[in-house]
Each structure stands twice: as C-alpha cells, then as structure tokens.
Design an enzyme around this catalytic site. Structure first.
Site, PDB file in Angstrom:
ATOM      1  N   ASP A 189      30.876  76.682  -7.254  1.00  0.00           N
ATOM      2  CA  ASP A 189      30.281  75.893  -8.322  1.00  0.00           C
ATOM      3  C   ASP A 189      29.333  74.916  -7.624  1.00  0.00           C
ATOM      4  O   ASP A 189      29.490  74.640  -6.432  1.00  0.00           O
ATOM      5  CB  ASP A 189      31.386  75.162  -9.088  1.00  0.00           C
ATOM      6  CG  ASP A 189      30.849  74.185 -10.107  1.00  0.00           C
ATOM      7  OD1 ASP A 189      29.945  74.558 -10.862  1.00  0.00           O
ATOM      8  OD2 ASP A 189      31.339  73.037 -10.129  1.00  0.00           O
ATOM      9  N   ASP A 208      27.691  71.427  -8.976  1.00  0.00           N
ATOM     10  CA  ASP A 208      28.004  70.006  -9.152  1.00  0.00           C
ATOM     11  C   ASP A 208      29.503  69.754  -8.974  1.00  0.00           C
ATOM     12  O   ASP A 208      30.322  70.349  -9.672  1.00  0.00           O
ATOM     13  CB  ASP A 208      27.608  69.543 -10.558  1.00  0.00           C
ATOM     14  CG  ASP A 208      26.139  69.775 -10.864  1.00  0.00           C
ATOM     15  OD1 ASP A 208      25.392  68.799 -10.939  1.00  0.00           O
ATOM     16  OD2 ASP A 208      25.750  70.948 -11.034  1.00  0.00           O
TER      17      ASP A 208
END
Length: 226
Positions: free
Chosen positions: A13, A15
């Site tokens: 992922d 952020d």
C-alpha cells in the site's frame, strides 16, 4: 509459513505503509479549512483517517457542520492544492529505503497497489524516484474496483508478471489485508501506519503484524528460506 510458498514479489500500500504522506495531506487539508474560515486540525486527530481518503478526513473535521456542498468545495480545494504540493514533506518510513534495497538485492520484484487516485500516485512515485523501480503501480482508479476488491491486486500481478499466490501484500488498514487475502496473497499488517485507536489488526487475518519496516526484511528472509 507453508513450505510450498514461493515469494516472487512484495506489494505495498502507498500511504501509511511505503511512505509517510501525512504531513503533506494534513497541510493541504488545513489549507482548505483555513481558506473557508474554519479552524485548522491537529495532525494527531486526523492522521488515523488518511487510509480512508480525503473525504473521510474532511467529514471528521466538519462533523455536525457537514453539508454536501461544503464537503465537495473543501475536497476540491484540498486535492487541487495537494496535486501541486505532492511531496514537499512526504518521507519514507524509517527503514523503508533499506527494506526496498534489500528486496531488490534479493532478486525479488516489488510494487505499489493503492486506493490513491492515479493523478496523485504517479507524480508522487516520480517525485520519490520510485516509478522506474516498481514492477507495478496500480491506483484506486486504475481498475473498475478498488480495495478490498481483488481486481487491483490481480492487475498489479499482471503488470509485474507474477502470480498472486507468489506475492505478499503489506498494508495498514483492514481493507488492505482483505484485498490481499481475497486475491490469494500472503498479507502483512503495518502497525506503524495510519491505524485508528479502535482498530484491532490482530483480527484482520494477516499472516504477520509488522511494527517496523525492518521487520519486513526479516519476514522476507524467512519466506525465502522455505
């Protein structure tokens, strides 16, 4: 860990997992709030909502003052400002640059699968000099569905030319772990990311809980030894 697991690719992922984008996102949120006459918000209060997107951050700020019109106006201002201030304060989480170097040195591929929109993901990856290193970059609007749906996970695997069952996906939110599991990947929950106080990551079903990026290297080493 299963002895028949073959690790080929490490997927992140963006952020709250690969990089700490909170300083830029919160600065842009406060820019929008101040421009509309609202008090600015503290980083600590809004940071846990970053994994759920800018809209969730704005809704938390407005609360009982919420109207759709105000929400939409703040969202446009925030995101337009963010697009032109994409990486002024964003940094890698401590140990992540070494982790990426270790992954590459091990001959493994790595990539990014995020719910962030492509208009932000691509310039951010470029600003961090990661766009040429990543085997895949999939954004929230790259496919018809976003996480926790497995479609972006499969798109990332196709782009990286790897099988889902040979991947591990690392994320800091329940929809990240669900997406990885839905695609048949191993999953790691990044506890150093943008978790909410009420989150219970031990219940998400991840294969391991990671408190620091350096622990990703240890997990990979164990996986490669099987």
């Amino acid at each position: 860990m299963s002895h028949d697991f073959k690790l080929s690719c490490v997927l992140f992922d963006l952020d709250g997992t690969l990089v700490d984008t909170a300083p830029d996102l919160i600065a842009c949120l406060n820019f929008a709030l101040a421009g509309s006459g609202f008090e600015t918000i503290s980083a600590a209060s809004v940071r846990p909502l970053i994994s759920f997107g800018a809209s969730a951050m704005i809704k938390m700020c407005l609360q009982d003052r919420f109207t759709q019109e105000l929400h939409d106006a703040l969202l446009i201002t925030m995101l337009d400002h963010y697009q032109t201030h994409i990486a002024e304060h964003t940094v890698f989480f401590p140990g992540m640059t070494e982790t990426l170097a270790s992954i590459e040195a091990s001959g493994l591929k790595w990539g990014v699968i995020t719910n962030k929109q492509k208009r932000f993901t691509d310039p951010l990856m470029t600003a961090l000099d990661l766009n040429q290193r990543a085997a895949c970059i999939i954004s929230g609007d790259s496919t018809g569905n976003s996480k926790p749906h497995p479609e972006p996970m499969f798109a990332g695997c196709k782009q990286a030319d790897v099988a889902p069952e040979e991947c591990v996906y690392i994320g800091d939110a329940p929809h990240d772990i669900a997406a990885g599991k839905n695609a048949g990947m191993k999953t790691l929950a990044a506890l150093y990311g943008y978790l909410k106080p009420e989150d219970t990551p031990h219940s998400w079903g991840a294969d391991a809980l990671i408190e620091h990026p350096e622990q990703i290297k240890a997990w990979i080493k164990t996986a490669l030894c099987h």
